[in-house]
Motif scaffolding. Structure first.
Motif, mmCIF file in Angstrom:
data_model
loop_
_atom_site.group_PDB
_atom_site.id
_atom_site.type_symbol
_atom_site.label_atom_id
_atom_site.label_comp_id
_atom_site.label_asym_id
_atom_site.label_seq_id
_atom_site.Cartn_x
_atom_site.Cartn_y
_atom_site.Cartn_z
ATOM 1 N N LEU A 260 0.874 -1.159 0.000
ATOM 2 C CA LEU A 260 0.000 0.000 0.000
ATOM 3 C C LEU A 260 0.916 1.215 0.000
ATOM 4 O O LEU A 260 1.736 1.386 0.918
ATOM 5 C CB LEU A 260 -0.905 0.015 1.230
ATOM 6 N N GLN A 261 0.792 2.076 -1.028
ATOM 7 C CA GLN A 261 1.748 3.159 -1.216
ATOM 8 C C GLN A 261 1.036 4.420 -1.703
ATOM 9 O O GLN A 261 -0.049 4.346 -2.295
ATOM 10 C CB GLN A 261 2.830 2.749 -2.233
ATOM 11 N N ARG A 262 1.707 5.558 -1.477
ATOM 12 C CA ARG A 262 1.123 6.832 -1.870
ATOM 13 C C ARG A 262 2.166 7.702 -2.547
ATOM 14 O O ARG A 262 3.343 7.671 -2.197
ATOM 15 C CB ARG A 262 0.577 7.593 -0.653
ATOM 16 N N GLY A 263 1.722 8.488 -3.533
ATOM 17 C CA GLY A 263 2.560 9.487 -4.165
ATOM 18 C C GLY A 263 1.741 10.747 -4.386
ATOM 19 O O GLY A 263 0.520 10.694 -4.546
ATOM 20 N N GLY A 264 2.401 11.897 -4.388
ATOM 21 C CA GLY A 264 1.677 13.135 -4.608
ATOM 22 C C GLY A 264 2.599 14.335 -4.503
ATOM 23 O O GLY A 264 3.787 14.207 -4.185
ATOM 24 N N TYR A 265 2.066 15.515 -4.800
ATOM 25 C CA TYR A 265 2.823 16.740 -4.588
ATOM 26 C C TYR A 265 1.878 17.912 -4.357
ATOM 27 O O TYR A 265 0.696 17.871 -4.693
ATOM 28 C CB TYR A 265 3.799 17.037 -5.728
ATOM 29 N N TRP A 266 2.449 18.968 -3.776
ATOM 30 C CA TRP A 266 1.752 20.233 -3.573
ATOM 31 C C TRP A 266 2.599 21.304 -4.224
ATOM 32 O O TRP A 266 3.747 21.513 -3.863
ATOM 33 C CB TRP A 266 1.578 20.518 -2.083
ATOM 34 N N TRP A 267 2.027 21.974 -5.232
ATOM 35 C CA TRP A 267 2.783 22.923 -6.039
ATOM 36 C C TRP A 267 1.997 24.219 -6.182
ATOM 37 O O TRP A 267 1.171 24.361 -7.081
ATOM 38 C CB TRP A 267 3.101 22.308 -7.405
ATOM 39 N N PRO A 268 2.242 25.182 -5.311
ATOM 40 C CA PRO A 268 1.629 26.496 -5.489
ATOM 41 C C PRO A 268 2.528 27.414 -6.318
ATOM 42 O O PRO A 268 3.753 27.340 -6.237
ATOM 43 C CB PRO A 268 1.509 27.015 -4.051
ATOM 44 N N ASP A 269 1.929 28.257 -7.126
ATOM 45 C CA ASP A 269 2.640 29.316 -7.850
ATOM 46 C C ASP A 269 2.129 30.656 -7.333
ATOM 47 O O ASP A 269 0.939 30.956 -7.447
ATOM 48 C CB ASP A 269 2.387 29.233 -9.356
ATOM 49 N N VAL A 270 3.039 31.438 -6.770
ATOM 50 C CA VAL A 270 2.672 32.725 -6.206
ATOM 51 C C VAL A 270 3.370 33.825 -7.009
ATOM 52 O O VAL A 270 4.605 33.812 -7.122
ATOM 53 C CB VAL A 270 3.071 32.822 -4.720
ATOM 54 N N PRO A 271 2.633 34.743 -7.605
ATOM 55 C CA PRO A 271 3.278 35.797 -8.416
ATOM 56 C C PRO A 271 4.074 36.761 -7.549
ATOM 57 O O PRO A 271 3.809 36.942 -6.361
ATOM 58 C CB PRO A 271 2.091 36.488 -9.099
ATOM 59 N N TRP A 272 5.045 37.403 -8.182
ATOM 60 C CA TRP A 272 5.892 38.375 -7.501
ATOM 61 C C TRP A 272 5.294 39.771 -7.493
ATOM 62 O O TRP A 272 5.763 40.651 -6.772
ATOM 63 C CB TRP A 272 7.261 38.424 -8.178
ATOM 64 N N THR A 273 4.280 40.009 -8.305
ATOM 65 C CA THR A 273 3.729 41.353 -8.444
ATOM 66 C C THR A 273 2.227 41.256 -8.691
ATOM 67 O O THR A 273 1.705 40.176 -9.006
ATOM 68 C CB THR A 273 4.404 42.098 -9.619
ATOM 69 N N SER A 274 1.548 42.368 -8.564
ATOM 70 C CA SER A 274 0.108 42.426 -8.878
ATOM 71 C C SER A 274 -0.142 43.208 -10.157
ATOM 72 O O SER A 274 -1.292 43.538 -10.476
ATOM 73 C CB SER A 274 -0.656 43.063 -7.712
ATOM 74 N N ASP A 275 0.908 43.493 -10.930
ATOM 75 C CA ASP A 275 0.749 44.236 -12.177
ATOM 76 C C ASP A 275 0.049 43.377 -13.223
ATOM 77 O O ASP A 275 0.112 42.145 -13.201
ATOM 78 C CB ASP A 275 2.108 44.670 -12.712
ATOM 79 N N ILE A 276 -0.588 44.026 -14.192
ATOM 80 C CA ILE A 276 -1.280 43.301 -15.264
ATOM 81 C C ILE A 276 -0.270 42.516 -16.103
ATOM 82 O O ILE A 276 0.896 42.895 -16.224
ATOM 83 C CB ILE A 276 -2.070 44.267 -16.157
ATOM 84 N N ARG A 277 -0.730 41.415 -16.678
ATOM 85 C CA ARG A 277 0.107 40.560 -17.509
ATOM 86 C C ARG A 277 0.018 41.003 -18.961
ATOM 87 O O ARG A 277 -1.080 41.117 -19.517
ATOM 88 C CB ARG A 277 -0.354 39.102 -17.402
ATOM 89 N N LYS A 278 1.176 41.238 -19.578
ATOM 90 C CA LYS A 278 1.181 41.644 -20.982
ATOM 91 C C LYS A 278 2.384 41.037 -21.684
ATOM 92 O O LYS A 278 3.444 40.832 -21.090
ATOM 93 C CB LYS A 278 1.195 43.167 -21.113
ATOM 94 N N THR A 279 2.207 40.730 -22.996
ATOM 95 C CA THR A 279 3.248 40.118 -23.800
ATOM 96 C C THR A 279 3.291 40.776 -25.172
ATOM 97 O O THR A 279 2.305 41.383 -25.616
ATOM 98 C CB THR A 279 2.999 38.607 -23.996
ATOM 99 N N ASP A 280 4.455 40.625 -25.823
ATOM 100 C CA ASP A 280 4.638 41.133 -27.184
ATOM 101 C C ASP A 280 4.683 39.941 -28.128
ATOM 102 O O ASP A 280 5.514 39.046 -27.973
ATOM 103 C CB ASP A 280 5.931 41.942 -27.274
ATOM 104 N N LEU A 281 3.796 39.916 -29.105
ATOM 105 C CA LEU A 281 3.691 38.776 -30.017
ATOM 106 C C LEU A 281 4.681 38.831 -31.165
ATOM 107 O O LEU A 281 4.886 37.829 -31.850
ATOM 108 C CB LEU A 281 2.268 38.696 -30.590
ATOM 109 N N ALA A 282 5.314 39.970 -31.404
ATOM 110 C CA ALA A 282 6.172 40.101 -32.587
ATOM 111 C C ALA A 282 7.486 39.366 -32.415
ATOM 112 O O ALA A 282 8.126 38.987 -33.396
ATOM 113 C CB ALA A 282 6.432 41.569 -32.886
ATOM 114 N N THR A 283 7.897 39.140 -31.180
ATOM 115 C CA THR A 283 9.150 38.457 -30.905
ATOM 116 C C THR A 283 8.846 36.995 -30.588
ATOM 117 O O THR A 283 7.890 36.697 -29.870
ATOM 118 C CB THR A 283 9.875 39.110 -29.715
ATOM 119 N N ASN A 284 9.675 36.096 -31.126
ATOM 120 C CA ASN A 284 9.411 34.666 -30.965
ATOM 121 C C ASN A 284 9.190 34.286 -29.506
ATOM 122 O O ASN A 284 8.315 33.495 -29.172
ATOM 123 C CB ASN A 284 10.557 33.845 -31.535
ATOM 124 N N ASN A 285 10.038 34.804 -28.612
ATOM 125 C CA ASN A 285 9.973 34.400 -27.215
ATOM 126 C C ASN A 285 9.109 35.317 -26.359
ATOM 127 O O ASN A 285 9.014 35.124 -25.154
ATOM 128 C CB ASN A 285 11.391 34.330 -26.634
#
Length: 950
Positions: free
Chosen positions: A396-421
């Motif tokens: 009888l065995q168990r596996g699992g994980y707890w993975w929270p992601d906490v942002p560093w800022t409360s600023d709006i998220r924005k990206t530029d599509l013209a650059t590949n990355n």
């Protein structure tokens, strides 16, 4: 065969084996001087790895004996019979999952009461056709590698590595096996002391051995790919342990960036290492000798590197990309009675990577702050010798994980599509993931004499319950804002940290966060196998396996608290609402000892596999999670005017993805399978030197694909053309071509909708592989393992789902232009060499060399369709091939004896000794950065270490 299938069914229902064998077996025959069978011989075995003292067995009428449920290690096998000289056979090596054949030729007693010999039997398994290799503790300790799963798979025959780790260059990345097995990707399983769960970063100092099986598995195995079983160390009757410290500084790293790489656009310092520290300690021993043992260990390791352009926006300073791993482990072994043993184990893993997703385009404030904890355990195992002919074990065995992601800022998220990355600003998606699995299983084995032959009848059950839950808290405003810069825009470059790239509004992604999505899976399997000793030379394994996968959705829903969310609670829906993948599959193999001396054996096998994975989700085909009505919905709006927060304009909606209310699965969908045929030849050149030749053929079946019923083939009626500049990346030359891309007009009745329907697919891939392995066990101060493999991958396309796929090749969804063009077969080659040599003056030299042919790379172009969206089209699936990758690692160590059994060892490792700089990834889209390298093999680096043993 009817009685076999019937018994398998009864056993699968009546019994609640581990999918990965944690133990081995020793078997053989006792004979007199003329070769005649000797029944009634008392055979005993002893080993320092075996708790509870010696075990004994009596040979049957054919002189045969057998011991099972044995831990790996070194054994002494003794044969005793009145009137005959006692025979002691020393140096019997046993690996987990393997069977050692030790025959005893006894002489009539004379003056000598006993005689002791060293086993001369080659390490050939005469009872199993498995294509396997065992990496014992000596190899794990001595061979230089990066002490990671990625590093270990690059040493194993039959595997083609898809990721590389040079001295910790990929520290803390990739918990699963990053490799193809005899040409085929996927289907890999990693188990920790039998627990099938690879969502952790295991501590490779804690393992007694690694058992790796790549083909020809028995009925007890579920999966078609790599099976790696990591056996956690146990205590013993002697207190012993070790402590180690390893250190690398950025000053220890060389540079492999040449003018040629710089001319291609590779940025200096991309692979600059800062430091690596690894501290480890373990101790094990008896609480009560031969009754109760303990083992504990802990690892604390960290690594850092510099990513050019990765800064903190607050002060524009360079930031170190940092990863930390911590792994405490504990195990207890209790011999309750002479015939009953209990084991308990747990291994915790912490991964802290505060700036995950960092790059020159993603500053600290926009990265993913990962501080996750994984757990393998509690793990409980019971082993019982029921009688001289039967054994039982359960877990009888168990596996699992707890993975929270906490942002560093409360600023709006924005990206530029013209650059590949995509230069990015603002908060990362805030989430909390909590998958977990409870696994349970048992096996029962019975040794019988039927119709004048020895039979090992084994039946087993393995099952688990998976639960996955992800709480998606979302982004500020629950929107992501996308811009499209143009060449020459002020401050839109690396020198200005891409600050000026966010001035030209393009589109907005609108989400229905916050939301919590959850799904579950049930897995049940049973098998029956009959190992038949047809003659002294021929062993057959005939088995049948039953696998059943199902899924369900617990009660869940969107609370409707988000600005673009509607409250909607979904009731529990059981497994009857989703596909169930239930199959009976055969497993048959034969091993024939050509000489009868265990030195030349031929093998053959056939098996069908229906799935299996050690990931958080193990369903072989689509299930409840794929049609979860509570899945996140993402809507894309174009013609954005730059207003924040954005008020959605229905006329500007161009696509909707996610959400399970419009997702269905064909009720007649069948689960995928893999058919595998193998043939092989084993040569035992000596007690410690073997050669293995293998041929493996695999064929996929019952693959699936997803159709968007809202946008059928005939809906793509609007065309737009664009120019493919060709491989020379210049327009106006002879290799230019005109490309046509189709799109659905926004006036189509179901435009912007996604009605996904999963059906059976047409393309089933085929693989062929050849390999040879030369294995020299440690003796006469040296050991080595040399292998060469070649595989042929024949990938098959599915029927096109829209005109774009008909023109440019199929892919997983969307417009039909994003994956690969019409598939083409390819040959791939891998050479592996590793070994150690004991030099004079107590020096030890160990080395590993890995070379493999490069992957093919594609070429794609980007053109704008009639909806004003930029679409990437892969115009060549094999535009070229990366060069061979060659990595040579070396170690020199010196051990100093101190007091008693104590010693101190100094270690120097040199990774990538040749300082190769092979390109492993590059920009393959035509444009200003076409063929610009983005990843190369990490440069030469050395590591200093010290190890104390007692």
């Amino acid at each position: 065969m009817i009685w076999l299938a019937a018994l398998a069914l009864v056993a699968a229902v009546a019994l609640p084996v581990h999918a990965q064998q944690q133990t081995g077996a020793i078997t053989g025959r006792a004979t007199d001087g003329s070769g005649g069978a000797l029944p009634g011989v008392t055979v005993s075995i002893t080993s320092p790895n075996m708790i509870g003292g010696a075990r004994t067995a009596i040979t049957d009428e054919q002189g045969v004996y057998r011991f099972t449920l044995l831990p790996g290690g070194q054994y002494v096998v003794s044969f005793t019979l009145p009137g005959f000289t006692t025979l002691n056979v020393e140096g019997v090596g046993l690996n987990a999952g393997a069977t050692a054949t030790i025959n005893g030729k006894m002489e009539v007693a004379a003056l000598q009461e006993s005689v002791t010999v060293t086993s001369q039997s080659p390490t050939i398994d005469l009872e199993s056709a498995n294509v396997a290799v065992n990496w014992d503790q000596k190899k794990l300790d001595e061979i230089p590698y990066s002490r990671s799963l990625t590093g270990l798979v690059s040493l194993i025959p039959g595997l083609y590595a898809t990721s590389y780790d040079v001295g910790g260059s990929n520290f803390g990345t990739g918990s699963g096996p990053a490799a193809r097995t005899f040409g085929r990707a996927g289907g890999g399983v990693v188990s920790y002391d039998g627990m099938i769960w690879d969502q952790t970063y295991g501590d490779f100092g804690t393992y007694e051995e690694a058992q790796i099986t790549t083909a020809a598995k028995g009925a007890d195995a579920m999966n078609p790919g790599l099976t790696m079983n990591l056996v956690v160390k146990s205590g013993s009757n002697v207190f012993k342990g070790q402590g180690s410290a390893n250190y690398q500084s950025g000053d220890f790293q060389g540079s492999n960036i040449t003018p040629e790489l710089t001319a291609k656009g590779y940025a200096p310092g991309v692979n600059k290492f800062t430091k690596y520290q690894d501290y480890y300690g373990e101790i094990g021993g008896p609480i009560l000798k031969d009754r109760l043992w303990f083992y504990v260990s802990h690892r604390d390791a960290s690594s850092g590197n510099l990513i050019p352009g990765f800064i903190r926006l607050a002060d524009r300073e360079q930031v170190e990309f940092y990863t930390k791993l911590q792994d405490p482990t504990a195990k207890i072994t209790y011999q309750i009675t002479k015939n009953n043993k209990f084991e308990g184990m747990f291994q915790v893993g912490r991964k802290w990577q505060p700036y995950r997703t960092a790059s020159r385009y993603v500053p600290l404030e926009s990265t993913q702050n990962q501080d996750s904890w994984s757990l393998v355990g509690p793990s409980f195992k019971w082993q019982s010798i029921v009688s001289s002919r039967s054994t039982f074990d359960a877990s009888l065995q168990r596996g699992g994980y707890w993975w929270p992601d906490v942002p560093w800022t409360s600023d709006i998220r924005k990206t530029d599509l013209a650059t590949n990355n995509g230069p990015t600003r603002g908060a990362f998606l805030e989430t909390d993931r909590t998958p977990r699995r409870w696994q349970y299983g048992a096996t029962y084995a019975y040794f019988a004499d039927l119709w004048g032959r020895n039979h090992e009848l084994k039946t087993g059950y393995l099952g688990w319950r998976n639960m996955q839950s992800t709480e998606n808290l979302g982004y500020p405003n629950q929107q992501q804002y996308r811009y499209r810069s143009q060449a020459g825009d002020p401050n839109c470059d690396e020198a200005h940290n891409y600050d000026g790239c966010f001035t030209r509004p393009d589109s907005v992604l609108v989400y229905d966060y916050p939301n919590t999505t959850a799904s579950g899976e049930w897995y049940s399997s049973g098998y029956f196998n009959d190992k038949i000793t047809v003659s002294r030379k021929l062993t057959l394994n005939v088995g049948v396996r039953y696998d059943r996968y199902s899924s369900f959705l617990p009660e869940q829903g969107n609370p409707g608290t988000g600005p673009f969310a509607a409250k909607n609670i979904f009731e529990y829906k059981g497994e009857d609402n989703y596909p169930k993948y239930s199959t009976f599959v055969p497993r048959v193999s034969a091993v024939y000892d050509l000489t009868g001396q265990g030195r030349v054996a031929v093998r053959a096998s056939y098996g069908r596999y229906v799935g299996g994975s050690s990931g958080a989700s193990a369903n072989p085909g689509p299930g409840a999670s794929n049609v979860n009505p509570n899945a996140i919905i993402t809507r894309t709006y174009t013609r954005w005017d730059g207003s924040i927060p954005y008020v959605p304009v229905p006329a500007n909606l161009t696509s909707t993805s996610g959400g399970g209310t419009s997702r269905t699965i064909d009720p007649n969908l069948k689960g995928p399978f893999v058919d595998e045929y193998t043939a092989g030849l084993d040569l035992g050149l000596s007690r410690v030197l073997t050669v293995q030749f293998n041929y493996v053929r695999k064929t996929d079946g019952n693959s699936n694909k997803t159709l968007n019923l809202a946008l059928p083939y005939e809906a793509y009626t609007v065309t737009r053309t664009g120019i493919d500049p060709g491989p020379d990346n210049r327009t106006g030359t002879a290799d230019d071509k005109t490309l046509t891309i189709y799109s659905v007009p926004n006036t189509y009745p179901t435009f912007g909708r996604s009605i996904e329907h999963t059906v059976q697919a047409e393309g089933n891939n085929r693989y062929h592989a050849l390999g040879v392995t030369l294995n020299k066990q440690y003796a006469d101060n040296y050991s080595f393992l040399v292998s060469f493999n070649a595989d042929y991958r024949d990938l098959r396309d599915n029927a096109p789902r829209n005109p774009n796929e008909a023109l440019h090749g199929p892919q997983s969804g969307g417009t039909g232009t994003g994956s690969y063009q019409f598939s083409q077969p390819s040959w791939n080659y891998v050479l592996r060499v590793s070994g150690s040599y004991q030099l004079p003056w107590g020096l030890l030299f160990a080395s590993s060399f890995n070379a493999q042919s490069g992957e093919y790379f594609f070429r794609e172009v980007q053109i704008r369709d009639a909806l004003n969206q930029n679409i990437a089209i892969r115009v060549e699936s094999q535009a070229g091939r990366y060069e061979w990758t060659k990595i040579w690692d070396n170690r020199l160590s010196k051990r100093f004896k101190t007091f008693g059994n104590q010693s101190v060892e100094g270690i120097v490792d040199l990774f990538n000794s040749l300082n190769t700089n092979t390109i492993t990834n590059q920009t393959n889209r035509n444009g200003s950065t076409y063929l610009q390298p983005t990843e190369i093999i990490a440069p030469r680096v050395f590591r200093l270490g010290v190890r104390y043993r007692f």
